[in-house]
Design a protein around this motif. Structure first.
Motif, PDB file in Angstrom:
ATOM      1  N   ALA A 163       0.001   7.115   1.874  1.00 37.23           N
ATOM      2  CA  ALA A 163       1.405   7.279   1.035  1.00 37.23           C
ATOM      3  C   ALA A 163       1.709   5.842   0.489  1.00 37.23           C
ATOM      4  O   ALA A 163       2.444   5.826  -0.335  1.00 37.23           O
ATOM      5  CB  ALA A 163       2.494   8.173   1.685  1.00 37.23           C
ATOM      6  N   ASP A 164       2.714   5.298   1.236  1.00 43.00           N
ATOM      7  CA  ASP A 164       3.368   4.397   1.759  1.00 43.00           C
ATOM      8  C   ASP A 164       2.761   3.018   0.426  1.00 43.00           C
ATOM      9  O   ASP A 164       3.124   1.930  -0.462  1.00 43.00           O
ATOM     10  CB  ASP A 164       3.622   3.451   2.640  1.00 43.00           C
ATOM     11  N   THR A 165       1.402   3.161   0.580  1.00 38.49           N
ATOM     12  CA  THR A 165       0.602   2.309  -0.079  1.00 38.49           C
ATOM     13  C   THR A 165       1.353   2.638  -1.734  1.00 38.49           C
ATOM     14  O   THR A 165       1.376   1.277  -1.784  1.00 38.49           O
ATOM     15  CB  THR A 165      -1.704   1.711  -0.183  1.00 38.49           C
ATOM     16  N   PHE A 166       1.120   2.999  -1.857  1.00 40.11           N
ATOM     17  CA  PHE A 166       0.902   4.114  -3.192  1.00 40.11           C
ATOM     18  C   PHE A 166       2.786   3.574  -4.168  1.00 40.11           C
ATOM     19  O   PHE A 166       2.583   3.498  -5.645  1.00 40.11           O
ATOM     20  CB  PHE A 166       0.246   4.815  -3.960  1.00 40.11           C
ATOM     21  N   LEU A 167       3.226   4.445  -2.668  1.00 42.32           N
ATOM     22  CA  LEU A 167       4.747   3.379  -2.856  1.00 42.32           C
ATOM     23  C   LEU A 167       5.530   2.472  -3.838  1.00 42.32           C
ATOM     24  O   LEU A 167       5.905   2.349  -4.097  1.00 42.32           O
ATOM     25  CB  LEU A 167       5.157   4.433  -1.778  1.00 42.32           C
ATOM     26  N   ALA A 168       4.378   1.364  -2.731  1.00 42.91           N
ATOM     27  CA  ALA A 168       4.658   0.279  -2.868  1.00 42.91           C
ATOM     28  C   ALA A 168       3.901  -0.329  -4.247  1.00 42.91           C
ATOM     29  O   ALA A 168       4.906  -1.335  -5.002  1.00 42.91           O
ATOM     30  CB  ALA A 168       4.203  -0.856  -1.567  1.00 42.91           C
ATOM     31  N   ALA A 169       2.555   0.301  -4.360  1.00 42.82           N
ATOM     32  CA  ALA A 169       2.718  -0.382  -5.815  1.00 42.82           C
ATOM     33  C   ALA A 169       3.156   0.588  -6.751  1.00 42.82           C
ATOM     34  O   ALA A 169       3.374  -0.401  -7.787  1.00 42.82           O
ATOM     35  CB  ALA A 169       0.818   0.505  -5.895  1.00 42.82           C
ATOM     36  N   PHE A 170       3.724   1.714  -6.452  1.00 42.21           N
ATOM     37  CA  PHE A 170       4.611   2.066  -7.461  1.00 42.21           C
ATOM     38  C   PHE A 170       6.265   1.514  -7.988  1.00 42.21           C
ATOM     39  O   PHE A 170       6.190   1.272  -9.342  1.00 42.21           O
ATOM     40  CB  PHE A 170       4.879   3.473  -7.614  1.00 42.21           C
TER      41      PHE A 170
ATOM     42  N   ALA B 262       5.432  -3.177 -11.720  1.00 40.34           N
ATOM     43  CA  ALA B 262       5.755  -4.043 -13.090  1.00 40.34           C
ATOM     44  C   ALA B 262       6.004  -5.187 -13.009  1.00 40.34           C
ATOM     45  O   ALA B 262       5.632  -6.184 -13.865  1.00 40.34           O
ATOM     46  CB  ALA B 262       7.927  -4.080 -13.307  1.00 40.34           C
ATOM     47  N   ARG B 263       5.910  -5.793 -11.691  1.00 39.25           N
ATOM     48  CA  ARG B 263       5.294  -7.134 -11.286  1.00 39.25           C
ATOM     49  C   ARG B 263       3.528  -7.330 -11.629  1.00 39.25           C
ATOM     50  O   ARG B 263       2.850  -8.513 -10.941  1.00 39.25           O
ATOM     51  CB  ARG B 263       5.712  -7.431 -10.052  1.00 39.25           C
ATOM     52  N   TYR B 264       3.198  -6.147 -11.638  1.00 41.39           N
ATOM     53  CA  TYR B 264       1.311  -6.182 -11.470  1.00 41.39           C
ATOM     54  C   TYR B 264       0.670  -7.703 -13.296  1.00 41.39           C
ATOM     55  O   TYR B 264       1.286  -6.801 -13.657  1.00 41.39           O
ATOM     56  CB  TYR B 264       1.100  -4.872 -11.756  1.00 41.39           C
ATOM     57  N   ASP B 265       0.110  -8.560 -12.400  1.00 40.64           N
ATOM     58  CA  ASP B 265      -0.799  -9.408 -13.548  1.00 40.64           C
ATOM     59  C   ASP B 265      -2.110  -8.601 -14.280  1.00 40.64           C
ATOM     60  O   ASP B 265      -2.815  -8.141 -13.365  1.00 40.64           O
ATOM     61  CB  ASP B 265      -1.015 -10.787 -12.254  1.00 40.64           C
TER      62      ASP B 265
ATOM     63  N   PRO C 112      -8.458  -4.960  -5.082  1.00 42.79           N
ATOM     64  CA  PRO C 112      -7.929  -5.734  -4.927  1.00 42.79           C
ATOM     65  C   PRO C 112      -6.658  -5.589  -4.078  1.00 42.79           C
ATOM     66  O   PRO C 112      -5.664  -5.823  -3.112  1.00 42.79           O
ATOM     67  CB  PRO C 112      -8.647  -7.003  -5.100  1.00 42.79           C
ATOM     68  N   TRP C 113      -5.483  -5.230  -5.178  1.00 43.21           N
ATOM     69  CA  TRP C 113      -3.622  -5.504  -5.055  1.00 43.21           C
ATOM     70  C   TRP C 113      -3.377  -4.666  -4.158  1.00 43.21           C
ATOM     71  O   TRP C 113      -2.897  -4.200  -3.046  1.00 43.21           O
ATOM     72  CB  TRP C 113      -3.453  -5.042  -6.187  1.00 43.21           C
ATOM     73  N   LEU C 114      -4.638  -3.132  -4.333  1.00 41.83           N
ATOM     74  CA  LEU C 114      -3.960  -1.658  -3.567  1.00 41.83           C
ATOM     75  C   LEU C 114      -4.770  -2.324  -2.297  1.00 41.83           C
ATOM     76  O   LEU C 114      -3.749  -1.842  -0.971  1.00 41.83           O
ATOM     77  CB  LEU C 114      -4.489  -0.859  -4.258  1.00 41.83           C
TER      78      LEU C 114
END
Length: 203
Positions: free
Chosen positions: A57-64, A68-71, A79-81
């Protein structure tokens, strides 16, 4: 029997989904559907079922929150996740090491039984191996991250470098050092920490 990789081929491409989610936040759910089961399995292997739900849950919350900064030049968000998950798992380093040392000492530990799916008999038999657990517990955190991202998340060297934001040469040196220690504990060719082809790609 499960396919060799945890994630099915991308339909639209992760970068496109993330870009779309900037205008339509609900679109990000597609990324969750693609990768949450794999991230959860990896977190379970590292920390046990008790922590896996929170890590996922925390992984996807942080990703969300940081999408906007995702390349968007990187089509795959895998790999990002995993990098976010590894960072979160790193905060539980003491719990992970404590579980590994308990397994190494007694041969029995509740975390070990939740590390892998029941269907994965080969990896279950090898992960629940006291000398291997002791070797993993003795690794530096960075070395353990690299080794297990290759062995359990099936990331290529390049993907591990991207996930952890380190040079690929550092991936190689950490992996070599970790494998030496593991092999010294369990003997040559430990399949639970198998080599991943350096040039492997996922998509």
């Amino acid at each position: 029997m499960e396919p060799p990789h945890d994630v099915s081929p991308l339909v639209d491409g992760d970068a496109a989904v993330i870009e779309e989610s900037l205008d339509r936040p609900e679109a990000f759910a597609e990324l969750y559907d693609r990768y949450a089961p794999a991230i959860h399995r990896y977190a379970t292997r590292r920390l046990g079922a008790g922590a896996a739900d929170d890590i996922t849950a925390d992984t996807f919350l942080a990703a969300f929150r940081s999408r906007a900064r995702y390349d968007t030049g990187r089509a795959s968000a895998r790999p990002w996740l995993y990098g976010i998950a590894a960072n979160l798992i790193g905060r539980h380093r003491r719990s992970e090491v404590r579980g590994l040392r308990a397994l190494a000492r007694t041969g029995v530990d509740p975390v070990a039984h939740s590390w892998v799916d029941e269907a994965d008999d080969r990896l279950t038999a090898q992960a629940a191996h006291a000398p291997l657990a002791g070797a993993l517990a003795g690794l530096a955190a960075g070395d353990r991250h690299v080794l297990l991202l290759v062995a359990w998340a099936d990331l290529s060297y390049a993907e591990v470098a991207e996930a952890l934001d380190i040079p690929i040469g550092t991936v190689r040196s950490r992996l070599s050092r970790a494998r030496r220690k593991v092999r010294a504990a369990v003997g040559p060719d430990p399949h639970s920490t198998h080599d991943a082809p350096e040039a492997a790609t996922h998509g």
